[in-house]
Design an enzyme around this catalytic site. Structure first.
Site, mmCIF file in Angstrom:
data_model
loop_
_atom_site.group_PDB
_atom_site.id
_atom_site.type_symbol
_atom_site.label_atom_id
_atom_site.label_comp_id
_atom_site.label_asym_id
_atom_site.label_seq_id
_atom_site.Cartn_x
_atom_site.Cartn_y
_atom_site.Cartn_z
ATOM 1 N NE ARG A 141 -3.262 -38.189 54.766
ATOM 2 C CZ ARG A 141 -3.779 -37.290 54.018
ATOM 3 N NH1 ARG A 141 -4.851 -36.508 54.195
ATOM 4 N NH2 ARG A 141 -3.115 -37.162 52.798
ATOM 5 C CD GLN A 186 -4.044 -43.593 52.319
ATOM 6 O OE1 GLN A 186 -4.082 -43.312 51.267
ATOM 7 N NE2 GLN A 186 -2.843 -43.303 53.000
ATOM 8 C CG HIS A 239 -5.504 -48.726 51.667
ATOM 9 N ND1 HIS A 239 -6.741 -48.237 51.472
ATOM 10 C CD2 HIS A 239 -4.633 -47.980 51.384
ATOM 11 C CE1 HIS A 239 -6.485 -47.176 50.618
ATOM 12 N NE2 HIS A 239 -4.990 -47.278 50.642
ATOM 13 C CD GLU A 242 -4.660 -46.934 46.323
ATOM 14 O OE1 GLU A 242 -4.615 -45.658 46.257
ATOM 15 O OE2 GLU A 242 -4.021 -47.414 47.332
#
Length: 407
Positions: A285, A96, A266, A133
């Site tokens: 995705r 994703q 990742h 993130e």
């Protein structure tokens, strides 16, 4: 400050032991437990415990953003800008990437215009935000993250000694840059099923020979090759197995962090970690999942620039305080290693902060008021709160504090 109870999310890739054990619940759990969300995302806000009753953190912030968020309320539209999680992966997550802020706004508006329901399984964009993130390992944490330097990937493809891979290795060797990676990734991820069904078994046979030592040359790619075989077993016939050969294979030891910005491809493979991100649930995705896969949209957002290993070592601020620096304005993360019988440690000047206990028990002090936080739970510290200190209770403890990012 008030106790904050996370929202438990169950996904097939989760663990029946990790979160239950961390939170002191019976093991194994009835279902795989994947994430505990501590935040104010509309999909699953955490619950604030106030005077004997429970209230959604989203509702609490929305009712009085100036009181709860302080000066950052205007900057982030009256919303808590970060989402804190504990993630427990027993099996690999999907391959994703996440969009930039501009891509998220455009995609969200487009799907709204097209009438895609916000809770539809076919939805890519569930909000207008981007999703940089950071994940920090609580135990050994395995991941695929970002495209590997192309010349190293050429060596990997050659080491597998699969004749059917030669044309792809030559393609990348002739153009060892982001353009070459884009061409090879796009070719593999869009292979017709008949072609994939021919190529993938031969590649996997090459992986088996490589691990058995039947081939010649260096064994520098053992983790990458073993991961490809594990992914093929979990997701047979999936083009994402080939794509995984193009990515950095990373192992985080406890306390190490991994930062991923918009467009970085990742897949988290296994392990338990604390994850903090901008307050978004937008995921594109490309494979390794039974969920909705949208390859054309993924290709729109991907960054094909090779990524140096994006492992973050925490800055040691003091004997007990460690800080993780990222470029994300929405969040900052600090780790506190609280020794048994040590004096209270200043945690934060003012909120908004979510203080999450991941080991032991912690007492938070504010003037004459104190709050004991159990492992697997957290505290909500609003902008109106200040001067918070933390101390371990009954032995050593570990505390993570999520806050708005530094300027």
């Amino acid at each position: 400050m008030h106790e904050l109870v996370g929202a438990l999310r169950s996904y097939a890739w989760g663990s029946r032991t990790a979160l239950a054990q961390l939170c002191g619940r019976p093991v194994p759990s009835a279902h795989p437990e994947a994430e505990l969300w501590f935040g104010a995302h509309p999909a699953d806000p955490a619950r604030v415990q106030i005077n004997g009753h429970s209230e959604s953190l989203l509702e609490l912030v929305s009712a009085d953003p100036q009181h709860e968020l302080g000066p950052v309320a205007g900057e982030f539209g009256g919303r808590l800008p970060f989402l804190l999680k504990i993630l427990a992966a027993e099996e690999p997550l999907s391959l994703q990437a996440h969009p930039s802020i501009e891509q998220a706004r455009a995609g969200f508006a487009r799907e709204n215009h097209n009438g895609v329901a916000i809770d539809s399984a076919m939805r890519n964009y569930r909000d207008e935000n981007h999703k940089p993130e950071l994940v920090v390992a609580l135990d050994r944490f395995e991941a695929l993250a970002g495209f590997r330097e192309p010349r190293q990937t050429v060596r990997l493809l050659q080491a597998l000694d699969v004749p059917e891979l030669n044309q792809y290795a030559e393609l990348l060797a002739a153009q060892p840059d982001s353009a070459g990676l884009r061409t090879l990734f796009t070719t593999w991820i869009a292979l017709p099923q008949a072609s994939l069904s021919t190529l993938l078994p031969k590649v996997l046979d090459g992986c088996v020979r490589y691990l058995s030592g039947a081939g010649s040359g260096s064994k520098e790619f053992v983790p990458e090759v073993r991961t490809a075989l594990e992914l093929a077993e979990a997701y047979p016939g999936d083009a994402g197995v080939l794509a995984a050969l193009l990515l950095n294979r990373i192992t985080l030891e406890p306390g190490e962090g991994l930062f991923l910005d918009a467009g970085n491809l990742h897949a988290y493979l296994r392990g338990v970690g604390v994850e903090i991100m901008a307050n978004s649930d937008n995921v594109l995705r490309g494979g390794l999942t039974p969920k909705h896969v949208d390859v054309p949209e993924l290709l729109r957002v991907l960054d094909f620039e090779p990524l140096d290993l994006p492992v973050i070592e925490a800055e040691r601020v003091s004997d007990s305080v460690f800080r993780y620096h990222t470029p994300a304005p929405e969040f900052g993360l600090s780790r506190f290693e609280l020794a048994a019988d040590a004096e209270p440690v200043p945690v934060v000047g003012s909120g908004p902060v979510i203080a999450l206990v991941t080991h032991g028990r912690v007492r938070l002090f504010q003037g004459g008021h104190d709050l004991i936080v159990e492992c697997g739970r957290a505290a909500w510290i609003s902008a109106a709160d200040g001067g918070i200190r933390a101390q371990a209770v009954d032995g050593a403890a570990q505390l993570f504090c999520a806050a708005v990012g530094e300027d």
